[in-house]
Structure formats: C-alpha cells, structure tokens
Enzyme design. Structure first.
Site, PDB file in Angstrom:
ATOM      1  N   TYR A  64      -1.778  -0.720  11.104  1.00  0.00           N
ATOM      2  CA  TYR A  64      -1.788  -1.176   9.582  1.00  0.00           C
ATOM      3  C   TYR A  64      -1.203  -0.345   8.992  1.00  0.00           C
ATOM      4  CZ  TYR A  64      -2.822  -1.958   4.921  1.00  0.00           C
ATOM      5  OH  TYR A  64      -3.022  -1.372   3.504  1.00  0.00           O
ATOM      6  N   THR A 114       0.930  -0.742   0.200  1.00  0.00           N
ATOM      7  CA  THR A 114      -0.249  -0.219  -0.190  1.00  0.00           C
ATOM      8  C   THR A 114       0.888   1.427   0.098  1.00  0.00           C
ATOM      9  OG1 THR A 114      -1.169   1.240   1.147  1.00  0.00           O
ATOM     10  CG2 THR A 114       0.111  -0.700   2.725  1.00  0.00           C
ATOM     11  N   ASP A 115       0.434   2.235  -0.615  1.00  0.00           N
ATOM     12  CA  ASP A 115       0.587   3.423  -0.820  1.00  0.00           C
ATOM     13  C   ASP A 115       0.568   4.438   1.259  1.00  0.00           C
ATOM     14  OD1 ASP A 115      -1.570   4.210   0.066  1.00  0.00           O
ATOM     15  OD2 ASP A 115      -2.102   5.892  -2.235  1.00  0.00           O
ATOM     16  N   GLU A 116      -0.155   3.886   2.224  1.00  0.00           N
ATOM     17  CA  GLU A 116       0.283   4.478   3.196  1.00  0.00           C
ATOM     18  C   GLU A 116       1.835   3.589   3.816  1.00  0.00           C
ATOM     19  OE1 GLU A 116      -3.293   3.856   5.625  1.00  0.00           O
ATOM     20  OE2 GLU A 116      -4.045   3.119   4.067  1.00  0.00           O
ATOM     21  N   LYS A 124       2.467  -3.247   6.955  1.00  0.00           N
ATOM     22  CA  LYS A 124       2.333  -3.518   5.519  1.00  0.00           C
ATOM     23  C   LYS A 124       3.879  -3.609   5.648  1.00  0.00           C
ATOM     24  CE  LYS A 124       0.454  -4.658   3.311  1.00  0.00           C
ATOM     25  NZ  LYS A 124       0.547  -6.811   2.144  1.00  0.00           N
TER      26      LYS A 124
END
Length: 332
Positions: free
Chosen positions: A148, A121-123, A152
């Site tokens: 989260y 993810t870009d997060e 990741k």
C-alpha cells in the site's frame, strides 16, 4: 475553481470532503467512483442535487477521465486502494489503482490543463521509533513498508515528475490517520466501535503500543480545500493535528466512551511490517496557508464517532460480516 471533480468520493475521506465542500462553499461537485467494496452511495446521501452528481467509473478509463477533466476546473484525487492488510494478501489492485490510475489522471490533467490535487498518506515515509522526538516533514525521505504505502509513494513521485516534466498544475498532501463518520468497518477505529456494539472484545496487533497521529476527517477536508485554493503549485503539504495516540490508548478511550472496562480487549499476533509510529509536522501548512485544525479534543471526536455508528447501523451492518470473515481467516 467552481466545478470540482473528486475521484473516490464515495469512500471515507473522499465523501467527507464532498460533504464539507458542499456545506461550506457554493462549488459544484462531481464524484467519480468505481464503487468497490470500500465505496458506498449511502455515504453521499443528503447532498444537494443541483450542485452534485455521481459518475460510476474507473480512474484507469482514460477516455472517461479525460472527458470529465474537460468539464471541471479542478480535480481532487482521493481514489485509492488503502487497506494495509489487503495489500499484504493481494498487492495487484494496489499497483493498478494507485499507480496506473494516478498515471491516467495525470495524463488527463496534462491534456486539459486542469488544476490537480493529489491525496496521499504519511505512510510513504515509513515509521519512527517510539522514543524518537522527530516528526515527518515534507523533506523526510520516502521509506515505505507495505505494498500500500509503496504504491502511494510511487504515485506521489509520478505527480512530482509530471509537474516538473510537463508543467502539470499539481499539489500533494500527505495526511495522518483519519477518523470520523462513514469509515469502512475494516479500519481500526470503526472496527473496534462496531465490535463493542456487537458484544465482541476489541483486538490489538502485537503489544498495542504502535502510535498513530490521528486527525478528524473534517479537519483533513478543510486542509485539502485550503491547499487547493491557496497552495503553491508543485509543493507538498503535510496535514496533521498533533493527535499522537498508541493503539492501546485509542481502544481504551473507545471502551471508556462506550461504558466498558478499559482492559476489555485482547492482543493478537502482529501483522508483517507493522510500522511503529507515525507523527506529522504540519507547521508548513500552518505558517504558509494559515490553516488550523478545529477538532483538538480526541476524546470528544471519538464520542461523536461512536454516536454516529450507534445511530447508523444500517450503513455499516452490510459490511461487517465480510470484514470480520477476512480477519478471522488471518487469525486477527
């Protein structure tokens, strides 16, 4: 790579990838999914039985994972705990699935020499200021904000270490926010759509100005397939579609699409650590692998998504009450 194993293939973006591959290639697909609350066998309805099978199991089950790896040419790892609000209220499952699960898969890839692609993810990059002209690139330092995104980020680093230390044939992709059919109603866009269908006013965190970079799930799926088939081992590719929209813009588009006043929403208390803006620079994917998104018109994509939720209440209705009960406890 004719035989694919897809972890988390009963979830939103995993099931979209399975549908996309079976509709556009001659490959066979096996889905490995634990069927937590976020996975649904209904998301896999209508797939050709001669090229698809489902295995219920945990990615932390080393014996099962190694057996399945040995039966396939490539693995695409979607399985993850992914809802930020859940990670704030209970981070434990995120550590187990996103870190221990990824470690288990990497060890199986190491033992079987199977091609491995890791969905992220870009997060993991944290966030950008609203007026920042920059976008995330493959060189942006990791700066995760939540349990989260932290787990990741950790899983991405495990993949990089297993490539360098053990020669695992792996690639990574970090994607912006997905939307489209078969997304769980706890997520932002389907929650707003189903609330309007139920006569409930949408709710926005904070001032609603937080910006996300949206991409249709089918575009994500086509990009992952391109990376799997043509990507350079050890490389990371960012997947985006120039879809930056504020949360307020998204809700207003949904309301307009559904024939409601565009101001028919409420603002609620912001969640802790809420990132302000995500934006993806996907030029590497375009220039090196020749990929382009097909869903350029966000309003048209939202209209199609609204139509799907209107026509598939039997799919989302069983999830709705539980999801809203969780939000109610948090006052959101």
């Amino acid at each position: 790579m004719d035989r694919l194993l897809v972890t988390g293939g009963a979830g939103f973006i995993g099931s979209d990838f399975v549908h996309y591959v079976l509709a556009n290639t001659d490959k066979t697909v096996t889905v490995l999914d634990k069927l937590t609350y976020a996975g649904s066998l209904a998301s896999l309805d209508g797939l050709p039985s001669d090229r698809f099978r489902f295995v219920q199991g945990d990615i932390c089950d080393a014996a099962l994972v190694t057996q399945l790896f040995g039966e396939h040419d490539a693995v695409v790892h979607y399985a993850a705990e992914s809802h930020n609000d859940n990670s704030l209220s209970g981070p434990g499952p995120f550590v187990q699935t996103n870190l221990v699960g990824t470690y288990t898969l990497l060890e199986a890839a190491r033992a079987t020499n199977v091609r491995y692609h890791h969905i992220s993810t870009d997060e993991v990059y944290g966030d950008l200021e609203l007026d920042d002209p920059e976008r995330f690139t493959e060189q942006t330092p990791y700066n995760p904000s939540s349990p989260y995104s932290s787990t990741k980020a950790g899983s991405d680093l495990l993949v990089r270490a297993w490539v360098r230390s053990f020669g695992v044939a792996a690639t990574i992709s970090n994607c912006s926010n997905n939307y489209g059919p078969r997304q769980h109603v706890e997520k932002f866009i389907p929650r707003q759509i189903t609330n309007v269908l139920d006569g409930v006013r949408p709710r926005l965190y904070g001032d609603g100005r937080n910006v996300r970079d949206w991409i249709h799930a089918d575009d994500h799926s086509s990009a992952v397939l391109r990376i799997l088939e043509r990507g350079q081992i050890g490389e990371t590719y960012l997947i985006g579609a120039d879809g930056e929209k504020s949360n307020r813009d998204v809700v207003e588009i949904i309301l307009e699409t559904m024939g409601q006043p565009t101001d028919a929403y409420d603002l609620v208390v912001d969640r802790p650590g809420h990132d302000r803006r995500y934006a993806i620079d996907w030029s590497k994917l375009r220039e090196e692998l020749g990929w382009e998104p097909q869903y350029r018109d966000f309003r048209a994509g939202i209209a199609d998504t609204v139509a799907w939720y209107r026509e598939n209440e039997s799919w989302w209705r069983p999830q709705k009450a539980e999801a809203e009960a969780k939000y109610a406890i948090a006052g959101q």
